[in-house]
Design a protein around this motif. Structure first.
Motif, mmCIF file in Angstrom:
data_model
loop_
_atom_site.group_PDB
_atom_site.id
_atom_site.type_symbol
_atom_site.label_atom_id
_atom_site.label_comp_id
_atom_site.label_asym_id
_atom_site.label_seq_id
_atom_site.Cartn_x
_atom_site.Cartn_y
_atom_site.Cartn_z
ATOM 1 N N GLU A 11 -24.823 55.940 29.948
ATOM 2 C CA GLU A 11 -24.841 56.835 31.094
ATOM 3 C C GLU A 11 -24.444 58.252 30.685
ATOM 4 N N ALA A 12 -23.434 58.364 29.825
ATOM 5 C CA ALA A 12 -22.942 59.693 29.445
ATOM 6 C C ALA A 12 -24.047 60.486 28.759
ATOM 7 N N GLU A 13 -24.795 59.800 27.895
ATOM 8 C CA GLU A 13 -25.860 60.459 27.140
ATOM 9 C C GLU A 13 -26.968 60.952 28.081
ATOM 10 N N LEU A 14 -27.356 60.083 29.020
ATOM 11 C CA LEU A 14 -28.419 60.437 29.960
ATOM 12 C C LEU A 14 -27.979 61.572 30.882
ATOM 13 N N ALA A 70 -34.046 68.832 38.276
ATOM 14 C CA ALA A 70 -32.821 68.559 37.513
ATOM 15 C C ALA A 70 -31.599 69.307 38.045
ATOM 16 N N THR A 71 -31.812 70.510 38.603
ATOM 17 C CA THR A 71 -30.648 71.252 39.113
ATOM 18 C C THR A 71 -30.008 70.549 40.309
ATOM 19 N N GLY A 72 -30.754 69.635 40.923
ATOM 20 C CA GLY A 72 -30.200 68.913 42.061
ATOM 21 C C GLY A 72 -29.340 67.723 41.639
ATOM 22 N N PHE A 73 -29.323 67.451 40.325
ATOM 23 C CA PHE A 73 -28.514 66.325 39.839
ATOM 24 C C PHE A 73 -27.046 66.723 39.816
ATOM 25 N N ASP A 74 -26.228 65.897 40.445
ATOM 26 C CA ASP A 74 -24.791 66.170 40.499
ATOM 27 C C ASP A 74 -24.077 64.899 40.052
ATOM 28 N N ARG A 75 -23.530 64.921 38.835
ATOM 29 C CA ARG A 75 -22.977 63.673 38.289
ATOM 30 C C ARG A 75 -21.746 63.193 39.040
ATOM 31 N N ARG A 76 -21.186 64.073 39.884
ATOM 32 C CA ARG A 76 -20.058 63.602 40.693
ATOM 33 C C ARG A 76 -20.568 62.732 41.848
ATOM 34 N N ARG A 77 -21.833 62.921 42.197
ATOM 35 C CA ARG A 77 -22.371 62.227 43.363
ATOM 36 C C ARG A 77 -23.118 60.956 42.988
ATOM 37 N N ALA A 78 -23.811 60.990 41.862
ATOM 38 C CA ALA A 78 -24.603 59.817 41.481
ATOM 39 C C ALA A 78 -24.761 59.769 39.966
ATOM 40 N N ASP A 79 -24.972 58.583 39.462
ATOM 41 C CA ASP A 79 -25.273 58.438 38.046
ATOM 42 C C ASP A 79 -26.704 58.879 37.762
ATOM 43 N N PRO A 128 -17.968 56.953 45.165
ATOM 44 C CA PRO A 128 -19.184 56.155 45.091
ATOM 45 C C PRO A 128 -19.151 55.264 43.857
ATOM 46 N N PRO A 129 -19.741 54.094 43.933
ATOM 47 C CA PRO A 129 -19.700 53.167 42.800
ATOM 48 C C PRO A 129 -20.407 53.784 41.601
ATOM 49 N N SER A 130 -19.837 53.622 40.427
ATOM 50 C CA SER A 130 -20.477 54.172 39.247
ATOM 51 C C SER A 130 -21.571 53.224 38.790
ATOM 52 N N GLY A 131 -22.522 53.765 38.037
ATOM 53 C CA GLY A 131 -23.607 52.953 37.530
ATOM 54 C C GLY A 131 -23.097 51.806 36.678
ATOM 55 N N SER A 132 -21.991 52.043 35.951
ATOM 56 C CA SER A 132 -21.500 50.977 35.080
ATOM 57 C C SER A 132 -20.965 49.808 35.904
ATOM 58 N N ALA A 133 -20.346 50.132 37.066
ATOM 59 C CA ALA A 133 -19.878 49.052 37.934
ATOM 60 C C ALA A 133 -21.084 48.279 38.469
ATOM 61 N N ALA A 134 -22.111 49.020 38.900
ATOM 62 C CA ALA A 134 -23.321 48.375 39.411
ATOM 63 C C ALA A 134 -23.972 47.542 38.306
#
Lengths: 181, 220
Positions: A11-14, A70-79, A128-134
């Motif tokens: 996830e961090a890399e992506l 891409a500018t709409g991506f907010d890592r605090r909001r979603a993975d 919000p649940p993180s992708g790793s939890a999902a």
């Protein structure tokens, strides 16, 4: 490039690659995203009923949406994958010539905000649940349940409304939100 | 729709983008009003990300990346698209009605033309389909809505005030899902008028004596 599509990416890399695209239109970073997501988007569209050629084209469209948005991506909001998933969904809807689905606007002043503490009867506020939890939750589901869920998310009619689907959804939600969430 | 969907199914269906437009409008408005529902929704969205992540990748056609790069060249050096700023709501009515419902009303919330019938008044929304009826309804505080059963699915999203029926009490942001099994008599809570959004996929059936006749005359 081919070898990259086979493996999993962290996830961090992506997320870092998406951020690089958003901030500097970084094409090398985008090459990594393309290698990872384009074959997955294509497989997703195949599963939604598109034939080989249409799925190939839609994967290109979805990746263009990733580039443009891409500018709409907010890592605090979603993975990263959650965010890309929403664009894949939008591309599928567009292909079916559907209008964009009505959605809530997180910036709307009329939106009822999350309470700051656990004082409400809704229970404590949680991020919000993180992708790793999902990821961990989905890994624990039986293969056929994952398949059922994916078909539902891909818009297929088969299995929709079934007791098994309901059970799978409830299990997902309980595991991700914590009981009573 | 024969069996009513569960709350989870509605949220996950919205994540999957598979809801008919009127139902999507109601669910999205529910999400704007209920942080608790939004948390659940985010769970299902995260699951969508994982399902995409873990799908068996389909090999791309040869030269796919080169083709894509050529498209990027055509995009030009222009910066990424920025979302258009949207007007900020100011009126009191506008603040009570969040997006996306506010954007789908036939007029500004304070300028709606209500048709009145007894203790209630209503405004129909046009969502480009005849499969569903989508209606904004206002019921005077403390008054009763007629007892009725359902020919199909009825979704009730409370926007202001609240109501009570045999199953419990529902306030701003709460969603009730009624199906052919349900017969209920909503009573608006005292105090504030009960404002709600209703999506129906079949006509309601009024219960009690003369119910069938009244159903035909009743304007909701």
């Amino acid at each position: 490039m081919a070898s990259v599509t086979e493996g999993q990416r962290g996830e961090a890399e992506l997320a870092a690659a998406l951020t690089a695209v958003a901030e500097r239109r970084d094409r090398d970073a985008f090459a990594l995203l393309f290698a990872f997501y384009a074959p997955r988007a294509k497989a997703w569209f195949r599963g939604s009923g598109a034939d080989e050629a249409v799925a190939e084209e839609l994967a290109q469209e979805a990746m263009l949406a990733v580039w443009r948005g891409a500018t709409g991506f907010d890592r605090r909001r979603a993975d990263a994958s959650t965010w890309v998933f929403t664009l894949v969904r939008g591309t599928a809807a567009q292909a079916l010539r559907r209008e964009p689905r009505p959605d809530f606007d997180p910036e709307d002043p009329a939106l009822v905000a999350e309470p700051y503490n656990g004082s409400s009867e809704n229970g404590p506020a949680v991020p919000p649940p993180s992708g790793s939890a999902a990821q961990a939750v989905v890994e624990r589901l039986p293969d056929d349940e994952v398949k059922l869920l994916r078909m539902f998310y891909q818009g297929q009619e088969a299995g929709a409304g079934s007791a098994r689907l309901r059970a799978a959804l409830a299990r997902l939600r309980d595991a991700l939100a914590g009981r009573g969430g | 729709m024969s069996a009513a969907p569960t709350h989870d199914e509605l949220l996950a269906s919205h994540v999957a983008g598979r809801l008919p437009r009127p139902v999507a409008l109601l669910v999205a408005t529910h999400l704007a009003l209920s942080p608790q529902a939004r948390r659940r929704y985010r769970c299902f969205e995260a699951a969508g990300g994982v399902l995409l992540d873990r799908i068996e990748p389909a090999p791309l056609a040869p030269g796919a990346w080169d083709r894509f790069r050529a498209r990027l060249d055509d995009e030009g050096a222009g910066g990424p698209a920025r979302p258009e700023p949207r007007p900020t709501p100011t009126g009191r009515g506008e603040l009570a009605i969040p997006r996306p419902l506010r954007d789908h009303l036939p007029a500004a919330p304070d300028e709606l033309r209500w048709r009145r019938s007894g203790n209630a008044s209503a405004v129909d929304l046009d969502l480009g389909t005849t499969d569903y009826r989508t209606t904004l309804i206002r019921v005077r505080a403390g008054s009763e809505f007629p007892k009725h059963g359902h020919g199909g699915l009825e979704l009730i999203l409370t926007l202001a005030g609240g109501f009570r029926d045999e199953s419990g009490r529902y306030l701003r942001g709460d969603l009730q899902i009624a199906d052919p099994e349900t017969e209920h008599q909503p009573v608006a809570e005292p105090g504030e008028d009960w404002l709600w959004l209703r999506v129906l996929d079949a006509p309601l059936r009024l219960s009690g004596p003369l119910g069938r006749l009244k159903s035909r005359l009743w304007r909701f």
